[in-house]
Design a protein around this motif. Structure first.
Motif, PDB file in Angstrom:
ATOM      1  N   LEU A  41      -1.533   5.814  10.388  1.00 51.72           N
ATOM      2  CA  LEU A  41      -2.111   6.256   9.118  1.00 51.72           C
ATOM      3  C   LEU A  41      -1.499   7.585   8.680  1.00 51.72           C
ATOM      4  N   ALA A  42      -1.319   8.492   9.631  1.00 52.37           N
ATOM      5  CA  ALA A  42      -0.715   9.792   9.315  1.00 52.37           C
ATOM      6  C   ALA A  42       0.707   9.624   8.785  1.00 52.37           C
ATOM      7  N   LYS A  43       1.458   8.684   9.362  1.00 51.27           N
ATOM      8  CA  LYS A  43       2.814   8.419   8.884  1.00 51.27           C
ATOM      9  C   LYS A  43       2.787   7.849   7.475  1.00 51.27           C
ATOM     10  N   GLU A  44       1.877   6.905   7.228  1.00 51.58           N
ATOM     11  CA  GLU A  44       1.746   6.300   5.895  1.00 51.58           C
ATOM     12  C   GLU A  44       1.451   7.359   4.828  1.00 51.58           C
ATOM     13  N   LEU A  45       0.587   8.327   5.171  1.00 49.05           N
ATOM     14  CA  LEU A  45       0.120   9.305   4.185  1.00 49.05           C
ATOM     15  C   LEU A  45       0.809  10.658   4.295  1.00 49.05           C
TER      16      LEU A  45
END
Length: 353
Positions: A41-45
């Motif tokens: 999720l951190a990579k996506e955002l």
């Protein structure tokens, strides 16, 4: 820029809030216990993330964090350690619960919050922003009210986290506030007719968070909370109440929660966009004057996104004296009217004949 965290960011609602926050130009730190899910999720955002369990939550884990938006339920199990960590770290605490026990516990921490000069405000989502604002609006309309009823109607769908919270509460019955005191009520025993905003229907009393929060917001001594419920479903609820010991067993809850993890995904954006919520409240004074308030809002999950981020934004930019607060206690009855998808309050008055 003050740093803030969404803890439980990889859950259904946590993800929705995180994605909307980024779309608004906000940069929360993502927190939770599952490193793999957080990393994705951190990579996506393009956000920072921190991995720690609630057993590990302390001032060190929240160093330099100004505010925590806690989204990891069931909150009756998870809120206490995070509240303690926020008190130790001098970080504001928000969550999206609707659980009475969480509100009552947070209220007992008021003195410590004042001393640490932090805000404790559970219930910054659909649970309980719209009904809390309705409670305060009715208090403003009828200052001498002695009885308050609140409720909502929605075809909103259900998320895995909400389902797990419901499972945790199985077998515990309902709750009301009577003469300032919280009192248990047999599930299915409270019944009346209510027009929540789309026609009169049969309704049943439920243990919604407002039996706690609305009292602290308004001081009205007698409070009940309601949802639409047909006679047959109400009878089923009463049967569930009689099976309390079985439904409250840890083994039953564990088995049901496993099924939730495998089968429940939560409503998608199209479904949410087409399922608004209808909020209703009724206040009565000793003379028999009745004030009724109604307002339509966004879907319960979308309102949770909009409401929680609005309160986060305000607390990141405003200085407010520390202590325990309800959402309407922090920002007034008009708070709900400012949220995307919300209308304005409609008030009706009825006088005794």
């Amino acid at each position: 820029m003050r740093k803030w965290m969404i803890y439980g960011a990889t859950g259904y609602t946590g993800k929705l809030i995180a994605r909307e926050a980024v779309s608004r130009g906000m940069s929360p730190i993502l927190g939770g216990r599952n490193a793999d899910k957080l990393r994705l999720l951190a990579k996506e955002l393009s956000l920072e993330f921190q991995v720690f369990t609630l057993d590990e939550a302390n001032a060190e884990k929240l160093e330099n964090i100004h505010l925590v938006l806690h989204c990891a339920g069931p909150f009756n199990l998870t809120s206490k350690p995070m509240i303690q960590a926020c008190l130790a770290a001098k970080a504001h605490y928000l969550d999206i619960t609707g659980e009475i026990s969480v509100f009552e516990h947070a209220h007992t921490q008021h003195k410590q919050a004042v001393e640490q000069d932090i805000i404790l405000c559970p219930g910054v989502g659909f649970d309980v922003i719209p009904t809390d604002c309705t409670a305060l609006k009715l208090k403003e309309e009828l200052p001498d009210a002695i009885e308050l009823s609140l409720g909502f109607d929605s075809d909103s769908g259900i998320s895995p986290g909400t389902f797990k919270t419901m499972i945790q509460g199985m077998g515990s019955g309902s709750m009301q506030r009577k003469d300032r005191v919280l009192k248990p009520v047999a599930l299915g025993s409270q019944r009346r007719s209510v027009d929540f905003g789309r026609g009169t229907c049969s309704a049943m009393g439920i243990p919604w968070g407002d039996v706690s929060t609305a009292f602290y917001t308004t001081g009205i001594p007698t409070i009940s909370t309601w949802i639409p419920m047909s006679k047959s479903k109400r009878q089923s609820a009463r049967l569930m109440g009689t099976l309390g010991l079985l439904l409250s067993s840890n083994w039953v809850k564990t088995q049901l929660q496993k099924q939730v993890e495998q089968r429940v995904k939560g409503p998608d954006s199209e479904f949410r966009a087409n399922t608004p919520a209808y909020i209703w409240g009724e206040a009565i004074n000793e003379k028999g004057v009745i004030k009724v308030a109604r307002i339509q809002t966004a879907n319960v999950y979308d309102l949770t996104i909009y409401g929680s981020l609005e309160i986060v934004k305000r607390l990141l930019n405003q200085k407010i004296e520390g202590g325990y607060y309800t959402p309407a206690g922090l920002f007034g009855s008009k708070l709900v009217e400012t949220l995307t998808g919300s209308g304005t309050f409609e008030i009706d008055t009825f006088y005794p004949r």
